[in-house]
Design an enzyme around this catalytic site. Structure first.
Site, PDB file in Angstrom:
ATOM      1  N   TYR A   1      -0.457  -5.315   0.377  1.00  0.00           N
ATOM      2  CA  TYR A   1      -0.217  -6.754  -1.139  1.00  0.00           C
ATOM      3  C   TYR A   1       1.332  -6.695  -0.762  1.00  0.00           C
ATOM      4  O   TYR A   1       1.400  -5.688  -1.213  1.00  0.00           O
ATOM      5  CB  TYR A   1      -1.007  -6.307  -1.819  1.00  0.00           C
ATOM      6  N   SER A   2       1.079  -8.059  -0.789  1.00  0.00           N
ATOM      7  CA  SER A   2       2.776  -8.526  -0.686  1.00  0.00           C
ATOM      8  C   SER A   2       4.337  -7.760  -0.655  1.00  0.00           C
ATOM      9  O   SER A   2       5.163  -7.451  -0.918  1.00  0.00           O
ATOM     10  CB  SER A   2       3.116  -8.960  -2.374  1.00  0.00           C
TER      11      SER A   2
END
Length: 326
Positions: free
Chosen positions: A61-62
Site C-alpha cells: 500500500y503506497s
C-alpha cells in the site's frame, strides 16, 4: 463497539476493521485518491475513539508509506497491547529477482521491512496477499511458521484465493505441525457474492475468521449509480472488479436505496448490516476517506435487517466472474 474472537483463536477484535489502503503517499501508489499523513491521522484517532482495535494494511500500500503512517499514528494514539495490527505480503516491492511472491527469502525479508515501517516488534496478523503459483505452498507455510516462532507475528492469515488452495494450505500446515491460517480476507459484498459458493462454507467448517475486503464495493453501494467520486473516476481496480456486471448490479443498488430510505439511514449502513449477518463474517474491513464513513460503519452494528429485507437485497444477484483470487 462489539468485540468477537477471530476465528478459532482467543484474539479479541472489533466487529469493524479499519482498512488502511486509503492512507499513504499518492505519488508512490497507483491510487491518487489516498489520504496523506496529515489527513489520515484524524481518521485513525477517531477509529480508536470509537473502539476499533483492528487495523489492516499491507507492505504494497503506497509503497510502504501506509505502514509508516499507521505505525506512527498508533504509537501516538494507542496502547500497543490493545491493538490488533495486521499487514500483508506478496506483491512486488522492488524490481529484479525475489522482489515479490511468497518464497522463504521474500517472506523473511518483507516481515522485517514491514516491522521497521510500522515501528513495532511484531504484528498480530501476518497475511499472504495472494496465492503464489511459483512457490511450493510447503515453502511458504514453513516460512510463515518460522515468522510466528520468531515472535514477529502472533497469527497468520490468507487473502483472495480459491477454496481448494486455502484447504491445501491448511492441510500442509496440519500435516507438518506448522502454524495454521486463522483468517481469510476475501472479496465479499452485496454485488460480489461468489465467495458464498465454496470459501464461506469452508471457513465456517474450519472455524476460520472471515474479514471481507471491499464490503461497500469501492463505494458503489453507497450512492446513486450515476454519481461519481474522485476514486471512482481514477480507480482502475474498481472498474476491473465491477464494470462487467454493472447493469445487473444496478438493480441490487436500487433495492438497497429503497430499504435505506425506508429505514432512514445511509445506504452504507444497510450494505454493512447485510454483510455482518453473514456467517462466518468476523469483521468487514472498511476503507475510510471521510469521518462519516466511520460513523456509518459503527452504526451498522446496531442495524438488524428483516428476513424480507435480506431476501429483497439478494434475489436480484446473478453469478459473476471470479475476481480477486486471480
Amino acid at each position: 463497539m462489539d468485540y468477537v474472537k477471530l476465528g478459532n483463536t482467543g484474539l479479541d477484535v472489533s466487529r469493524i476493521s479499519l482498512g488502511c489502503m486509503s492512507f499513504g503517499v499518492a505519488e508512490r501508489w497507483t491510487h491518487p485518491w489516498v489520504l496523506n499523513e496529515e489527513n489520515s491521522r484524524p481518521i485513525i484517532k477517531k477509529a480508536l475513539e470509537l473502539g476499533i482495535n483492528f487495523f489492516d494494511t499491507a507492505n504494497i500500500y503506497s509503497d510502504g508509506t501506509s505502514e509508516e503512517i499507521v505505525g506512527r499514528a498508533l504509537k501516538d494514539y494507542a496502547n500497543r497491547d490493545e491493538i490488533v495490527l495486521a499487514t500483508k505480503v506478496h506483491f512486488r516491492m522492488h524490481q529484479g529477482p525475489n522482489g515479490a511472491g511468497l518464497s522463504r527469502k521474500a517472506i523473511l525479508s518483507e516481515i522485517d521491512k514491514s516491522l521497521k515501517r510500522l515501528g513495532t516488534d511484531y504484528v498480530d496478523l501476518y497475511q499472504i496477499h495472494r496465492w503464489d503459483y511459483h512457490t511450493p505452498i510447503e515453502e511458504t507455510m514453513e516460512a510463515l511458521h518460522d515468522v510466528v516462532k520468531a515472535g514477529k507475528a502472533r497469527y497468520i492469515g490468507a487473502s483472495a484465493m480459491y477454496a481448494w488452495q486455502f484447504l491445501k494450505a491448511l492441510h500442509v500446515s496440519e500435516k507438518n505441525g506448522w502454524s495454521r491460517f486463522v483468517s481469510m480476507q476475501n472479496h465479499l459484498n452485496l454485488i460480489y457474492r461468489e465467495e458464498e459458493r465454496e470459501m464461506m462454507p469452508l471457513c465456517k467448517d474450519q472455524k476460520i475468521g472471515v474479514i471481507p475486503y471491499s464490503p461497500l464495493a469501492s463505494g458503489r453501494l453507497t450512492r446513486d449509480w450515476s454519481e461519481t467520486t474522485h476514486r471512482s473516476e481514477t480507480d482502475q481496480a474498481q472498474r476491473m472488479k465491477y464494470d462487467a456486471f454493472a447493469n445487473v448490479d444496478r438493480l441490487i443498488v436500487d433495492r438497497l436505496a429503497v430499504i435505506a430510505e425506508k429505514r432512514g439511514v445511509p445506504r452504507a449502513q444497510v450494505a454493512l448490516a447485510w454483510l455482518l449477518q453473514k456467517e462466518p463474517v468476523t469483521a468487514p474491513i472498511i476503507g475510510v476517506t471521510k469521518m462519516s464513513h466511520l460513523d456509518d460503519a459503527v452504526d451498522a452494528l446496531s442495524l438488524k435487517l428483516t428476513l424480507e429485507e435480506i431476501s429483497s437485497l439478494e434475489e436480484q444477484y446473478v453469478p459473476h466472474r471470479v475476481v480477486g483470487a486471480v
